[in-house]
Design a protein around this motif. Structure first.
Motif, mmCIF file in Angstrom:
data_model
loop_
_atom_site.group_PDB
_atom_site.id
_atom_site.type_symbol
_atom_site.label_atom_id
_atom_site.label_comp_id
_atom_site.label_asym_id
_atom_site.label_seq_id
_atom_site.Cartn_x
_atom_site.Cartn_y
_atom_site.Cartn_z
ATOM 1 N N LEU A 60 0.827 -1.213 0.090
ATOM 2 C CA LEU A 60 -0.014 0.040 0.104
ATOM 3 C C LEU A 60 0.710 1.227 -0.088
ATOM 4 O O LEU A 60 2.058 1.320 0.556
ATOM 5 C CB LEU A 60 -0.783 0.034 1.141
ATOM 6 C CG LEU A 60 -2.031 -1.073 1.468
ATOM 7 C CD1 LEU A 60 -2.561 -0.994 2.845
ATOM 8 C CD2 LEU A 60 -2.790 -1.057 0.215
ATOM 9 N N VAL A 64 -0.655 8.536 0.311
ATOM 10 C CA VAL A 64 -1.863 9.236 -0.184
ATOM 11 C C VAL A 64 -2.934 9.086 0.452
ATOM 12 O O VAL A 64 -3.256 8.464 1.532
ATOM 13 C CB VAL A 64 -1.821 8.188 -1.790
ATOM 14 C CG1 VAL A 64 -0.733 8.253 -2.665
ATOM 15 C CG2 VAL A 64 -2.361 6.906 -1.440
ATOM 16 N N ALA A 65 -3.922 9.860 0.106
ATOM 17 C CA ALA A 65 -5.307 9.820 0.831
ATOM 18 C C ALA A 65 -6.077 8.490 1.012
ATOM 19 O O ALA A 65 -6.545 8.290 1.843
ATOM 20 C CB ALA A 65 -6.168 10.976 0.284
ATOM 21 N N GLU A 66 -5.897 7.618 -0.012
ATOM 22 C CA GLU A 66 -6.747 6.446 -0.160
ATOM 23 C C GLU A 66 -5.681 5.169 -0.258
ATOM 24 O O GLU A 66 -5.530 4.840 -1.361
ATOM 25 C CB GLU A 66 -7.749 6.460 -0.938
ATOM 26 C CG GLU A 66 -8.952 7.568 -0.731
ATOM 27 C CD GLU A 66 -9.958 7.681 -1.741
ATOM 28 O OE1 GLU A 66 -9.824 6.805 -2.859
ATOM 29 O OE2 GLU A 66 -10.863 8.390 -1.913
ATOM 30 N N PRO A 67 -5.057 4.821 0.832
ATOM 31 C CA PRO A 67 -3.993 4.029 0.494
ATOM 32 C C PRO A 67 -4.589 2.617 0.227
ATOM 33 O O PRO A 67 -3.776 1.910 -0.612
ATOM 34 C CB PRO A 67 -3.286 3.688 2.047
ATOM 35 C CG PRO A 67 -4.222 4.352 3.074
ATOM 36 C CD PRO A 67 -4.995 5.267 2.274
ATOM 37 N N ILE A 68 -5.754 2.038 0.540
ATOM 38 C CA ILE A 68 -6.159 0.639 0.033
ATOM 39 C C ILE A 68 -6.417 0.723 -1.491
ATOM 40 O O ILE A 68 -6.010 -0.478 -1.894
ATOM 41 C CB ILE A 68 -7.336 0.766 0.604
ATOM 42 C CG1 ILE A 68 -7.586 0.483 2.206
ATOM 43 C CG2 ILE A 68 -7.942 -0.706 0.141
ATOM 44 C CD1 ILE A 68 -6.747 -0.516 2.720
ATOM 45 N N GLU A 69 -6.566 1.781 -2.205
ATOM 46 C CA GLU A 69 -6.701 1.731 -3.674
ATOM 47 C C GLU A 69 -5.178 2.079 -4.078
ATOM 48 O O GLU A 69 -5.216 1.884 -5.707
ATOM 49 C CB GLU A 69 -7.701 2.699 -4.081
ATOM 50 C CG GLU A 69 -9.040 2.429 -3.797
ATOM 51 C CD GLU A 69 -9.582 3.051 -2.091
ATOM 52 O OE1 GLU A 69 -8.846 3.964 -1.654
ATOM 53 O OE2 GLU A 69 -10.410 2.196 -1.811
ATOM 54 N N ASN A 70 -4.539 2.236 -3.497
ATOM 55 C CA ASN A 70 -2.907 2.453 -4.279
ATOM 56 C C ASN A 70 -1.800 1.480 -3.795
ATOM 57 O O ASN A 70 -1.560 1.903 -2.726
ATOM 58 C CB ASN A 70 -2.572 4.125 -3.816
ATOM 59 C CG ASN A 70 -3.597 4.939 -4.463
ATOM 60 O OD1 ASN A 70 -3.470 4.997 -5.643
ATOM 61 N ND2 ASN A 70 -4.413 5.779 -3.641
ATOM 62 N N TYR A 71 -1.626 0.846 -4.861
ATOM 63 C CA TYR A 71 -0.558 0.017 -4.598
ATOM 64 C C TYR A 71 0.854 0.183 -5.551
ATOM 65 O O TYR A 71 0.511 0.741 -6.415
ATOM 66 C CB TYR A 71 -0.867 -1.443 -4.781
ATOM 67 C CG TYR A 71 -1.859 -2.074 -4.109
ATOM 68 C CD1 TYR A 71 -1.500 -2.745 -2.782
ATOM 69 C CD2 TYR A 71 -3.162 -1.820 -4.155
ATOM 70 C CE1 TYR A 71 -2.014 -3.204 -2.043
ATOM 71 C CE2 TYR A 71 -3.904 -2.481 -3.391
ATOM 72 C CZ TYR A 71 -3.598 -3.149 -2.167
ATOM 73 O OH TYR A 71 -4.514 -3.767 -1.343
ATOM 74 N N TYR A 165 -3.675 -1.723 8.350
ATOM 75 C CA TYR A 165 -4.200 -2.166 6.921
ATOM 76 C C TYR A 165 -4.072 -3.577 6.640
ATOM 77 O O TYR A 165 -3.057 -4.269 7.439
ATOM 78 C CB TYR A 165 -3.402 -1.159 5.969
ATOM 79 C CG TYR A 165 -3.764 0.136 6.088
ATOM 80 C CD1 TYR A 165 -5.060 0.643 5.678
ATOM 81 C CD2 TYR A 165 -2.619 0.984 6.347
ATOM 82 C CE1 TYR A 165 -5.336 2.072 5.757
ATOM 83 C CE2 TYR A 165 -2.980 2.516 6.654
ATOM 84 C CZ TYR A 165 -4.227 2.985 6.430
ATOM 85 O OH TYR A 165 -4.635 4.122 6.443
#
Length: 185
Positions: A60, A64-71, A165
């Motif tokens: 992750l 970034v603001a939305e770490p779950i969506e960004n790998y 996470y």
């Protein structure tokens, strides 16, 4: 005092003898293809190992603001103290335990280094780390092919608002060097 020394000597001998008849491989070195890098696993006891991996790993992006969506793919060092809990059941049912082919639970810690990112996005600002607990399976075959999958949760540490996470790891590769000491099949 003399009884204490005798008791200590007896218990030390029992502990040393208990390390023989290991289920785990004494050591093995693997080359990972899915996460390019090297992995070294050494036996610590009857059913436990220390697994160290140096590789490029997906993680992750906690910056970034939305770490779950960004790998992203980062260079990383990962340590796991794996406890394999089903060696005996696999061996008695005739399944292979070569290469530590069993299920495990493990505390896991990783350090991800800033500066390299193969995804083409912004480079992370600093090094970050994770610490958590995973459960997984590892299977190895006589051809040397080995894979492991583990999932769990970890706390992310670094110059950001930390949080817990999910953690997922997939390793596929080959055992290139081994020192075997398996009981069972």
């Amino acid at each position: 005092m003399r009884n204490f020394i005798l008791l200590f000597g007896f218990l030390s001998t029992q502990l040393a003898l208990a390390q023989f008849g290991k289920n785990c491989e004494v050591r093995q070195i693997k080359i990972n293809m899915f996460h390019p890098g090297l992995e070294y696993e050494m036996s610590l006891g009857v059913n436990s190992t220390l697994d160290a991996r140096v590789a490029y790993q997906f993680s992750l992006d906690p910056f970034v603001a939305e770490p779950i969506e960004n790998y992203k793919l980062f260079p990383a060092i990962t340590l796991q103290n794996r406890y394999y809990y089903n060696f005996d059941r696999r061996a008695t049912s005739g399944r292979q335990i070569y290469g530590n082919s069993a299920n495990y639970i493990a505390p896991s810690a990783s350090v991800f280094f800033a500066g390299d990112d193969f995804t083409g996005d912004d480079i992370p600002r600093s090094t970050f780390a994770t610490a958590g607990l995973v459960t997984g399976i590892q299977r190895s075959y006589n051809s040397g092919l080995s894979f492991s999958v583990d999932v769990g949760a970890a706390y992310y540490l670094g110059e950001f608002n930390g949080g817990i996470y999910p953690v997922f790891n997939l390793s596929i590769g080959w055992i290139v060097s081994e020192k075997r000491w398996c009981v069972g099949r």
